[in-house]
Write an enzyme that holds these catalytic residues in place. Sequence first.
Site, mmCIF file in Angstrom:
data_model
loop_
_atom_site.group_PDB
_atom_site.id
_atom_site.type_symbol
_atom_site.label_atom_id
_atom_site.label_comp_id
_atom_site.label_asym_id
_atom_site.label_seq_id
_atom_site.Cartn_x
_atom_site.Cartn_y
_atom_site.Cartn_z
ATOM 1 N N ASP A 1 0.868 -1.180 0.000
ATOM 2 C CA ASP A 1 0.000 0.000 0.000
ATOM 3 C C ASP A 1 0.908 1.234 0.000
ATOM 4 O O ASP A 1 2.130 1.137 0.168
ATOM 5 C CB ASP A 1 -0.974 -0.023 1.188
ATOM 6 C CG ASP A 1 -2.220 0.833 0.900
ATOM 7 O OD1 ASP A 1 -2.186 1.656 -0.046
ATOM 8 O OD2 ASP A 1 -3.219 0.713 1.618
HETATM 9 C C1 NOJ Z 1 -4.173 3.779 0.105
HETATM 10 C C2 NOJ Z 1 -5.334 2.881 0.367
HETATM 11 O O1 NOJ Z 1 -5.191 2.240 1.622
HETATM 12 C C3 NOJ Z 1 -5.544 1.823 -0.689
HETATM 13 O O2 NOJ Z 1 -6.774 1.191 -0.465
HETATM 14 C C4 NOJ Z 1 -5.482 2.416 -2.064
HETATM 15 O O3 NOJ Z 1 -5.706 1.411 -3.024
HETATM 16 C C5 NOJ Z 1 -4.132 3.074 -2.254
HETATM 17 N N1 NOJ Z 1 -3.943 4.119 -1.270
HETATM 18 C C6 NOJ Z 1 -3.977 3.660 -3.637
HETATM 19 O O4 NOJ Z 1 -4.777 4.770 -3.794
#
Ligand code: NOJ
Length: 710
Positions: free
Chosen positions: A256
């Site tokens: 993430d």
């Molecule tokens: C952070 C989020 O936790 C995740 O769900 C998301 O896909 C990513 N950022 C990318 O935007």
Amino acid sequence: MDIKELIERMTIEEKAEQLTQVNSSLLNKKSIADITGPLSGLGLTFNQISGIGSTLNFSRVSDVIEIQENHLKIDQNSIPLLFMQDVIHGCCTVYPIPLAMGAAFSPELIKECAAMAARECVENGINVVFSPMVDMVRDARWGRVAESTGEDVYLNSLYAKAQVEGYHTQNVAVCVKHFAAYGAAEAGRDYNTVDMSEITLREYYLPAYKAALDAGADMVMTSFNLLNGVPAAANKKLVKGILRDEWGFDGVVISDYASFDEMMVHGIAENGFECAYKAMEATGDIEMVSLNYIRYLKELVESGKINMEQVNKAVERVLVLKQKLGLFDDPYINTKPKKKTLCKEHRAIAEKAAVKSAVLLKNDGVLPLSDSFKKIAVIGPFADTGDIIGAWHCYGNTNDAITVAAGIRSLLTAAEVHVEEGVGFEIGAQVDSKKLKAAVKLAKESEAVILAIGEPSSDSGEGTSKLNLDLSDGQYELLKAVVAANKNTTVLLFSGRPLTIKRFIDIAPAVLLMWHPGTEGGTAAAKLLFGRYSPEGKLPMSFPMSVGQCPIYYNRYNTGRPRTNNDIRSPYTSSYIDGSNLSLFPFGYGLSYTQFQYSEIKLSNNRLNDGDKITVSVKVKNVGKRSGVETVQLYIQDLVASVARPLRGLKGFKKVSLAPGESQTVEFAVDSEMLEFYNEDIIKSAEKGKFRAFVGTDSDTQNYAEFELV
Ligand code: NOJ
């Protein structure tokens, strides 16, 4: 394309770039043209940017084309970029938030919605969706419950599979997230610690990810949280151990956002070199936005801390995905307009989803409203706003949404529909006496009032944990005043999470929960209010009575005390001295405009042989005056086992559509596999002994029969 041969040609620097994902803003035409030296602050050189493997957060298909064109002009190996996007509940046509979709108790419906989103992805430049989010949730304080399909492992697993299948109807790769147990953040605080027994992890939190992978999910995103002391992106036991070695997943694992960097903040890595090392050891393939692979992979290989085989394997997974998606043959593959975006057919799917996910929480008899009404008041902060589409709405636009007032106007063309805001929806919004007066005046002059209140889209989603789950005093004052002015008032509730709204429920004649229903939310609300459909949604997450009860969930364990009666099988679950431990509305709860009566349960046999099946059946009758759909739910309790078992767990559900007076026998097959659980040695099996099968309208049902596994 011979991928092995390509990898052989690539330098270690190029490999590290392939394993890095940057924000599209770094790759747009302007910055590519502008870069001459290291990118300020990031330490990236022009060459590094040019060989990058994938990107996210782009906004228009024209950007995608430009970015890919520029990239291919300068990429030494002509490897196309992968474009990944957060498509959570629709791409351009937005369907209800995932939590609402959970309420539809319909994997088929979410599959149809995911397929619709995929059709829009393939004309909007998206190759990979960061979806489904299958984190199980039990704590409404966590704002990301909106993105989950709820608190039940069985339901979530069916939904995980269905979403993957839906997306895969098009040339779109699926990235299931957030691995693992992100939804169990302590105190409901986003990104917070998770410390959990292996039994709980395997029994409740892991199955939905596994279901998505079994259905063919192409990628896995690791979560931000610590899991038992180690952040997921560095968690070798979790990622290499469970995901790769045990489950055999050989697709791409992505971190993430900047979570490689966050290993330093968690205090498990001293510097970026250690972050990259731990991530590689855990078999993480793509680093999202932070740059530790770019900076340290070469050094890690040269120092012998990791070997080139590990790097090659990761690069191979990424390139195989690009090949599978057809990018080597056509880098612009998902950028051709097919005119599906926001088409009529898609709006109809979004409307159906919003209808089926609405949950009737209370009805004193006000609903459905008569469509012979000539003067209707729509009052409240959600009366005429597009902010009903929900958080994480990708390319969805609030201006494309049908508001509640617009939905009612287009349904009842002969009626006068007047709008008053009354109060704002911000936390702590106060009533403005002028606005309140206008709302009360309108309520008095109207035949029916729709009071559209709730929580705005921005109150749920990432980083929106809450201490208070009640709506504002301002909205409560408005409800009191409006109900006093007109008894024919229905609360239309908008929310991204369960709320502690007992005081609202107590005085509102009727409450219809719309969640954040998406682009066609207003159309769906109007059709439900005026009886074109009867609500059929069932809560996928318990509504707490009080925030102090969180986390609260139906499949809890019993406690040994305090004992309140002599039946040792009834739940003694400990309570509070200042309030109940019961939910305001249990999991599975939801009313209809009609009423359903359940007969006693019949078992085909009260002894179940291992490897065999018995049938649990019940007759459901529509005893009301209207047609309706009921979701008949089967729960099972294991009365005695080597480890404590929950008070019950959902094992099946079936929808029946019944006309007034009509009845239907609903049958569930029960086999020993449904009775399996993890014992102390983490071995999954069913143990012989007594069980209860409950069948009813929600998770509180007391309609049960006992059988024995022999
Ligand atoms: C952070 C989020 O936790 C995740 O769900 C998301 O896909 C990513 N950022 C990318 O935007």
